[in-house]
Scaffold this motif. Structure first.
Motif, PDB file in Angstrom:
ATOM      1  N   UNK A  42       2.814  17.171  27.217  1.00 56.92           N
ATOM      2  CA  UNK A  42       2.677  17.909  25.954  1.00 56.92           C
ATOM      3  C   UNK A  42       3.664  17.390  24.913  1.00 56.92           C
ATOM      4  N   UNK A  43       4.895  17.124  25.340  1.00 57.31           N
ATOM      5  CA  UNK A  43       5.912  16.619  24.402  1.00 57.31           C
ATOM      6  C   UNK A  43       5.525  15.235  23.872  1.00 57.31           C
ATOM      7  N   UNK A  44       4.999  14.394  24.745  1.00 58.49           N
ATOM      8  CA  UNK A  44       4.617  13.042  24.325  1.00 58.49           C
ATOM      9  C   UNK A  44       3.408  13.077  23.391  1.00 58.49           C
ATOM     10  N   UNK A  45       2.461  13.957  23.695  1.00 57.07           N
ATOM     11  CA  UNK A  45       1.273  14.077  22.840  1.00 57.07           C
ATOM     12  C   UNK A  45       1.686  14.528  21.436  1.00 57.07           C
ATOM     13  N   UNK A  46       2.604  15.498  21.398  1.00 57.31           N
ATOM     14  CA  UNK A  46       3.090  15.994  20.104  1.00 57.31           C
ATOM     15  C   UNK A  46       3.799  14.875  19.345  1.00 57.31           C
ATOM     16  N   UNK A  47       4.607  14.120  20.057  1.00 50.24           N
ATOM     17  CA  UNK A  47       5.333  13.001  19.459  1.00 50.24           C
ATOM     18  C   UNK A  47       4.370  11.987  18.845  1.00 50.24           C
ATOM     19  N   UNK A  48       3.221  11.809  19.478  1.00 54.46           N
ATOM     20  CA  UNK A  48       2.226  10.841  19.008  1.00 54.46           C
ATOM     21  C   UNK A  48       1.234  11.473  18.015  1.00 54.46           C
ATOM     22  N   UNK A  49       1.458  12.747  17.700  1.00 52.35           N
ATOM     23  CA  UNK A  49       0.538  13.474  16.816  1.00 52.35           C
ATOM     24  C   UNK A  49      -0.889  13.456  17.350  1.00 52.35           C
ATOM     25  N   UNK A  50      -1.011  13.697  18.635  1.00 47.72           N
ATOM     26  CA  UNK A  50      -2.337  13.682  19.264  1.00 47.72           C
ATOM     27  C   UNK A  50      -2.547  14.988  20.022  1.00 47.72           C
ATOM     28  N   UNK A  51      -3.807  15.359  20.194  1.00 48.89           N
ATOM     29  CA  UNK A  51      -4.062  16.490  21.078  1.00 48.89           C
ATOM     30  C   UNK A  51      -3.964  15.973  22.521  1.00 48.89           C
ATOM     31  N   UNK A  52      -3.794  16.890  23.448  1.00 45.86           N
ATOM     32  CA  UNK A  52      -3.518  16.476  24.829  1.00 45.86           C
ATOM     33  C   UNK A  52      -4.641  15.649  25.445  1.00 45.86           C
ATOM     34  N   UNK A  53      -5.871  16.051  25.190  1.00 46.77           N
ATOM     35  CA  UNK A  53      -7.005  15.333  25.794  1.00 46.77           C
ATOM     36  C   UNK A  53      -7.041  13.883  25.301  1.00 46.77           C
ATOM     37  N   UNK A  54      -6.835  13.693  24.017  1.00 46.05           N
ATOM     38  CA  UNK A  54      -6.846  12.337  23.455  1.00 46.05           C
ATOM     39  C   UNK A  54      -5.669  11.529  23.995  1.00 46.05           C
ATOM     40  N   UNK A  55      -4.522  12.200  24.113  1.00 50.77           N
ATOM     41  CA  UNK A  55      -3.335  11.514  24.629  1.00 50.77           C
ATOM     42  C   UNK A  55      -3.564  11.045  26.065  1.00 50.77           C
ATOM     43  N   UNK A  56      -4.092  11.947  26.884  1.00 50.15           N
ATOM     44  CA  UNK A  56      -4.344  11.602  28.288  1.00 50.15           C
ATOM     45  C   UNK A  56      -5.293  10.416  28.366  1.00 50.15           C
ATOM     46  N   UNK A  57      -6.328  10.474  27.582  1.00 54.90           N
ATOM     47  CA  UNK A  57      -7.325   9.400  27.599  1.00 54.90           C
ATOM     48  C   UNK A  57      -6.726   8.051  27.182  1.00 54.90           C
ATOM     49  N   UNK A  58      -5.842   8.092  26.225  1.00 58.47           N
ATOM     50  CA  UNK A  58      -5.293   6.844  25.683  1.00 58.47           C
ATOM     51  C   UNK A  58      -4.158   6.264  26.541  1.00 58.47           C
ATOM     52  N   UNK A  59      -3.335   7.138  27.109  1.00 56.05           N
ATOM     53  CA  UNK A  59      -2.081   6.639  27.686  1.00 56.05           C
ATOM     54  C   UNK A  59      -1.854   6.904  29.171  1.00 56.05           C
ATOM     55  N   UNK A  60      -2.651   7.788  29.771  1.00 61.81           N
ATOM     56  CA  UNK A  60      -2.363   8.177  31.158  1.00 61.81           C
ATOM     57  C   UNK A  60      -3.493   7.809  32.112  1.00 61.81           C
ATOM     58  N   UNK A  61      -3.095   7.633  33.358  1.00 60.30           N
ATOM     59  CA  UNK A  61      -4.055   7.439  34.449  1.00 60.30           C
ATOM     60  C   UNK A  61      -3.872   8.590  35.423  1.00 60.30           C
ATOM     61  N   UNK A  62      -4.962   9.125  35.924  1.00 63.93           N
ATOM     62  CA  UNK A  62      -4.842  10.180  36.924  1.00 63.93           C
ATOM     63  C   UNK A  62      -4.934   9.556  38.311  1.00 63.93           C
ATOM     64  N   UNK A  63      -3.902   9.793  39.116  1.00 58.44           N
ATOM     65  CA  UNK A  63      -3.883   9.315  40.501  1.00 58.44           C
ATOM     66  C   UNK A  63      -3.881  10.564  41.373  1.00 58.44           C
ATOM     67  N   UNK A  64      -4.981  10.847  41.996  1.00 69.77           N
ATOM     68  CA  UNK A  64      -5.166  12.096  42.749  1.00 69.77           C
ATOM     69  C   UNK A  64      -4.859  13.287  41.842  1.00 69.77           C
ATOM     70  N   UNK A  65      -3.786  14.006  42.064  1.00 75.00           N
ATOM     71  CA  UNK A  65      -3.525  15.211  41.265  1.00 75.00           C
ATOM     72  C   UNK A  65      -2.420  15.009  40.230  1.00 75.00           C
TER      73      UNK A  65
END
Ligand code: SF4
Ligand code: SF4
Length: 127
Positions: A42-65
């Motif tokens: 949440x802090x990183x998404x805010x820093x990037x001025x992005x909503x969480x879903x967009x942030x996750x899609x752009x910068x994160x990978x989900x590995x199991x949970x």
């Protein structure tokens, strides 16, 4: 030496001044995981001025949970997606995950000091 960081549980100290000339060795190299908690996300998404879903899609990978930061090919290995290649530093330094904040004082390195010495020029052996 002034400014050294030391945790009594660890057989080494760390000189943060080394970061000024190191060019981000701990953000590049072999592929690895940088885990991100929901609060950090949440802090990183805010820093990037992005909503969480967009942030996750752009910068994160989900590995199991869990979520980890994406990597990009870099100099024959990999670099964190937030590693600024021109400035050789973290683009989200103020909100970087705990895993980055606590480096090089990771439990694993207590028994594997040679690995952290190889990776980080700021390490000073104490024994
Ligand atoms: S490897 Fe060590 S000296 Fe280099 S940027 Fe990371 S913490 Fe700093
Ligand atoms: S978030 Fe920043 S400090 Fe952590 S690995 Fe990526 S570039 Fe390095």
């Amino acid at each position: 030496m002034e400014g050294l960081m030391h945790d009594t549980d660890y057989p080494y100290a760390f000189n943060p001044l080394a970061c000024q000339t190191c060019e981000g060795n701990c953000c590049i190299g072999e592929s690895g995981y940088v885990w991100v908690s929901p609060e950090e996300m949440r802090a990183m998404a805010k820093h990037q001025n992005m909503d969480e879903a967009s942030f996750i899609n752009a910068y994160l990978l989900k590995i199991r949970y869990r979520f980890t930061l994406k990597e990009l090919p870099y100099e024959g290995g990999f670099g964190c997606i937030f590693f600024d290649r021109a400035q050789k530093m973290c683009r989200i330094y103020e909100v970087r995950p705990s895993q980055c904040r606590t480096f090089p004082f990771w439990e694993y390195f207590k028994q594997n000091i040679d690995e952290v010495v190889t990776e980080c020029p700021g390490i000073i052996r104490l024994s």
